[in-house]
Design a protein around this motif. Structure first.
Motif, PDB file in Angstrom:
ATOM      1  N   GLU A   1       0.835  -1.202   0.000  1.00  0.00           N
ATOM      2  CA  GLU A   1       0.000   0.000   0.000  1.00  0.00           C
ATOM      3  C   GLU A   1       0.870   1.252   0.000  1.00  0.00           C
ATOM      4  O   GLU A   1       0.579   2.227  -0.706  1.00  0.00           O
ATOM      5  CB  GLU A   1      -0.919   0.008   1.219  1.00  0.00           C
ATOM      6  CG  GLU A   1      -2.071  -0.987   1.141  1.00  0.00           C
ATOM      7  CD  GLU A   1      -2.968  -0.925   2.371  1.00  0.00           C
ATOM      8  OE1 GLU A   1      -2.903   0.088   3.098  1.00  0.00           O
ATOM      9  OE2 GLU A   1      -3.719  -1.888   2.605  1.00  0.00           O
TER      10      GLU A   1
ATOM     11  N   LEU B   1       1.275   4.415  -2.824  1.00  0.00           N
ATOM     12  CA  LEU B   1       1.106   5.836  -2.530  1.00  0.00           C
ATOM     13  C   LEU B   1       2.093   6.712  -3.299  1.00  0.00           C
ATOM     14  O   LEU B   1       1.846   7.894  -3.529  1.00  0.00           O
ATOM     15  CB  LEU B   1       1.304   6.104  -1.035  1.00  0.00           C
ATOM     16  CG  LEU B   1       0.204   5.662  -0.083  1.00  0.00           C
ATOM     17  CD1 LEU B   1       0.625   5.950   1.353  1.00  0.00           C
ATOM     18  CD2 LEU B   1      -1.103   6.389  -0.399  1.00  0.00           C
TER      19      LEU B   1
ATOM     20  N   CYS C   1       6.157   8.608   0.991  1.00  0.00           N
ATOM     21  CA  CYS C   1       6.106   8.108   2.368  1.00  0.00           C
ATOM     22  C   CYS C   1       6.538   9.241   3.297  1.00  0.00           C
ATOM     23  O   CYS C   1       7.407   9.069   4.151  1.00  0.00           O
ATOM     24  CB  CYS C   1       7.001   6.884   2.541  1.00  0.00           C
ATOM     25  SG  CYS C   1       6.590   5.886   4.003  1.00  0.00           S
TER      26      CYS C   1
ATOM     27  N   GLU D   1       4.853   5.205   9.028  1.00  0.00           N
ATOM     28  CA  GLU D   1       3.536   5.856   8.976  1.00  0.00           C
ATOM     29  C   GLU D   1       3.630   7.093   8.094  1.00  0.00           C
ATOM     30  O   GLU D   1       4.330   8.051   8.417  1.00  0.00           O
ATOM     31  CB  GLU D   1       3.056   6.237  10.365  1.00  0.00           C
ATOM     32  CG  GLU D   1       1.654   6.864  10.358  1.00  0.00           C
ATOM     33  CD  GLU D   1       1.116   7.094  11.754  1.00  0.00           C
ATOM     34  OE1 GLU D   1      -0.107   7.257  11.902  1.00  0.00           O
ATOM     35  OE2 GLU D   1       1.919   7.117  12.709  1.00  0.00           O
TER      36      GLU D   1
ATOM     37  N   THR E   1      -2.111   9.578   5.774  1.00  0.00           N
ATOM     38  CA  THR E   1      -2.658   8.239   5.528  1.00  0.00           C
ATOM     39  C   THR E   1      -2.909   7.556   6.865  1.00  0.00           C
ATOM     40  O   THR E   1      -1.953   7.234   7.587  1.00  0.00           O
ATOM     41  CB  THR E   1      -1.684   7.383   4.694  1.00  0.00           C
ATOM     42  OG1 THR E   1      -1.401   8.055   3.462  1.00  0.00           O
ATOM     43  CG2 THR E   1      -2.282   6.019   4.400  1.00  0.00           C
TER      44      THR E   1
END
Length: 343
Positions: A197, A201, A204, A243, A247
């Motif tokens: 996932e 994107l 990051c 993380e 998102t």
């Protein structure tokens, strides 16, 4: 009659023994807590052997998910008793001399009520792109369980930093200053799904390494603990977060928790904090989900990061070595040609 001074000795001995044992228990607890990766409320806060251990009983998938793809074995004509059997059937098709797999996706219908006449069907499929598997359905009403199998040289992603790129993939190969990690979709399917996932994107932002603990004089170059040495500090690991800003992070369920070896890549708790181990940490027990491994020949970048300047931050009464300058990272795709890395 008054008690003689000698009469109080048993009581004093008992009190001293109690205090000694209490201190030992406290120190033992503090050492165990301090030596494992920490999960703070703020930002400050031989892989070959490991692969053998993981390969012994890993064949997991994601429930309530149906992956699509070209069928190489039709489930309507191929029924099995469990999702594990379906996974093993897909693995059995990795027979290419170059490590390639005729099957990289398995889909099993194991919910009798939701599946109806499809109950027990095992569909073996082939993706056009294993890093972006095609989904058909997902949700509570879906009776299918799906999983991925990466062949040699497939499933490669990179953790790119300004000091080099650590690649996460199923079978590692080196390219220049690149560092490779073996992903484990059959042992940690939810963890690997999250990594894919992040790859989708294409950014990051917020992902970074922020803690660095070298091997010091405690573990040798191969990650073996030196006889009579302590178990830290330092604790032979680098730690960061995966993380991405903007998102929402979904907690990763606990998956396979093997022994921690040099090169293990795993979650701190349920993520998004993660670590890369620089040593064999049997003292950590089997308490962390491991979703990949850095190959031994590619550990030089992780070792380099562990030597960067740090500052001590006290967290829960222990000293944590935090990088003076956190190192941003991003997830990148790396193409392969029959197991050879192409950048």
């Amino acid at each position: 009659m008054g008690r003689k001074p000698s009469d109080s000795l048993p009581t004093r001995w008992a009190s001293s023994l109690f205090l000694l044992l209490t201190g030992l228990v406290f120190c033992t607890f503090l050492f165990i807590f301090a030596s494992v990766p920490t999960k703070p409320t703020k930002i400050y806060w031989n892989s070959e052997s490991a692969s053998v251990e993981m390969d012994g009983g890993c064949c997991g998938g994601i429930e309530k998910l149906e992956l699509w793809g070209a069928a190489v074995k039709w489930g309507s004509e191929f029924k099995l008793n469990s999702s594990e059997d379906c996974c093993e059937a897909c693995k059995a098709m990795c027979i290419g001399n170059d490590g390639s797999c005729l099957c990289d996706t398995w889909v099993f219908c194991g919910d009798r009520e939701a599946c109806g006449s499809h109950f027990g069907e095992c569909w073996l499929k082939k993706q056009k792109d294993t890093l972006a598997p095609e989904r058909k359905e997902v949700g509570n009403k879906v009776g299918w369980t799906s999983g991925l199998i990466f062949g040699k040289g497939e499933g490669i992603v990179g953790l790119e930093t300004e000091y080099g790129t650590l690649h996460i993939k199923v079978n590692a190969h080196v390219f220049g200053n690149m560092c490779s990690v073996q992903l484990l979709p059959d042992c940690a399917p939810y963890s690997v799904a999250y990594i894919l996932e992040l790859l989708d994107l294409r950014h990051c932002t917020g992902c970074e390494f922020y803690r660095a603990e070298s091997r010091g004089q405690i573990w040798d170059l191969e990650g073996n603990h030196i006889k009579d040495a302590t178990f830290g500090p330092p604790f032979a690991m680098i730690q960061g977060t995966l993380e991405a800003l903007g998102t929402p992070f979904r907690t990763i369920p606990t998956e396979v928790c093997p022994s921690i070896w040099r090169g293990s890549v795993g979650w701190v708790g349920s993520g998004p904090e993660f670590f890369i181990s620089l040593a064999n940490h049997q003292e950590w027990k089997k308490s962390h989900t491991v979703f990949g491994y850095v190959l031994p020949e590619d550990m030089e970048i992780a070792e380099k990061i562990s030597q960067f300047p740090t500052k001590l931050v006290v967290y829960n009464h222990m000293d944590v070595s935090v990088l003076e300058k956190p190192i941003p990272l991003r997830i990148q795709r790396v193409k392969t040609n029959h197991g050879k890395v192409r950048i």
